[in-house]
Design an enzyme around this catalytic site. Structure first.
Site: not given
Length: 378
Positions: A109, A140-142, A163
């Site tokens: 996400i 968690v996508k950054v 991620n």
């Protein structure tokens, strides 16, 4: 009966993640079937994917109506809808997560694009999403910005699976590998466990060719006949070469004393994840970005049509660590032709963030419109 090519890919050590999410597939059996038959072991989402999911059909209407009494603004409503989908998807992959002892089975996400220039805002939003989804197999996508790398260290130190997305440059890849390791070291220094933390580095592929090819075309248009041929030979090759150098870097960084100390404490590799692997140029083989980047300890996140194409005619063999010297030489030729890979990768990062911001804005506008129409209908 011949083995499914996707299963063969999995057997080599490359995980297949679906680059798509929508509520329909979570509940009509499609996702379960893909997990069962196509060795699917994870899923990724981003603002563009959610924008498409929310814009089509009425799968989200009931929850939007139910949420009306909570007086949520459109941003809060979107977060409610996306975290519901991601939580449900995490539950679908719980069996994979369990059977691989946490090595796979993740659903990603993404933080909103607006926080990409602030490490503090990225960490704050990532922690909120992490707590809201509340599943051990959420990532968690950054974004892979300089500020994003700072956030990666802090989030890893806080025990969050991360991620890192929109990686185009080898230097950016190295930065997030170091950030991940530093976060693990921070935890060890405090006596905290590191064996339950996972991370992937999402290195984008086809967009590199799109941008390099465009610049080559400009040069070809002005070149002499002999030069045209030489420049034409470089088209459609920079992206895979770039990714092969990223894989080489991965192997180099995850070896030696620093990594061995972390591995001894139970650390997991931060696997390279090949993103943007659908072929944008119809003249290129539709599975080239899968076939040429196959190897152990990697992930390939594919949209549904690319998965179907690879199942139908993909060739399965380890390729990601082959012809690496040639890949290095190819990128030197691109530079010698007057195309700066540093400029290309920076433009792609900036464009990627801008594109996600546009999708996010359209998504919020679409939700506001849908809220209004559903309220009127009601």
């Amino acid at each position: 009966m011949p083995k499914n090519r996707l299963q063969e890919l999995h057997d080599i050590g490359q995980s297949i993640w679906l680059d798509s999410i929508d509520r329909r597939m979570l509940h009509d059996g499609e996702l379960d079937k893909r997990i069962r038959e196509d060795a699917l072991t994870g899923m990724t989402s981003n603002p563009t994917i959610f924008q498409k999911a929310l814009a089509s059909g009425d799968a989200y209407d009931d929850q939007i109506i139910d949420a009306e009494e909570k007086n949520l603004n459109s941003w809060e409503l979107f977060e409610l809808l996306e975290t519901t989908d991601v939580r449900d998807a995490c539950d679908k992959f719980a069996g994979v997560f369990s059977s691989t002892r946490g090595s796979d089975g993740y659903v990603s996400i993404e933080v909103s694009p607006g926080v990409s220039k602030s490490a503090d805002a990225t960490v704050e939003e990532a922690l909120r999403l992490w707590k809201t989804v509340n599943r051990p197999n959420v990532m968690v996508k950054v974004p892979g910005t300089v500020e994003g790398a700072v956030a990666v260290r802090r989030l890893t130190g806080a025990g969050v699976n991360v991620n890192i997305t929109l990686l185009f440059a080898i230097e950016a890849h190295e930065r997030v590998i170091d950030a991940y390791m530093a976060g693990l070291e921070d935890r060890l220094a405090k006596g905290q466990p590191i064996d339950g933390i996972a991370s992937v580095a999402s290195f984008f592929v086809s967009r590199v060719d799109t941008e390099v090819d465009k610049r080559l075309e400009d040069k070809i248009a002005r070149a002499s006949q002999g030069e045209k041929e030489r420049l034409g030979m470089l088209k459609g090759r920079a992206a895979i070469a770039n990714a092969k150098l990223a894989y080489r870097l991965f192997r180099q960084k995850f070896s030696g004393p620093r990594w061995e100390k972390l591995a001894k404490a139970g650390a997991r590799l931060q696997r390279p994840l090949w993103a943007s692997t659908s072929t944008k140029n119809p003249n290129y083989r539709d599975v080239m970005y899968i076939e040429d980047l196959i190897g152990p300890d990697t992930v390939n996140t594919m949209p549904p049509q690319t998965i179907e194409a690879f199942r139908d005619h993909g060739v399965v063999q380890v390729t990601v660590d082959k012809k690496v010297s040639a890949a290095e030489g190819l990128l030197k030729e691109v530079e010698a032709a007057g195309i700066s890979m540093k400029e290309v990768t920076q433009k792609l990062l900036d464009d990627g963030i801008a594109s996600f911001q546009k999708s996010f804005d359209e998504l919020i506008e679409g939700l506001e419109s849908k809220q209004g129409s559903l309220a009127g209908g009601k």
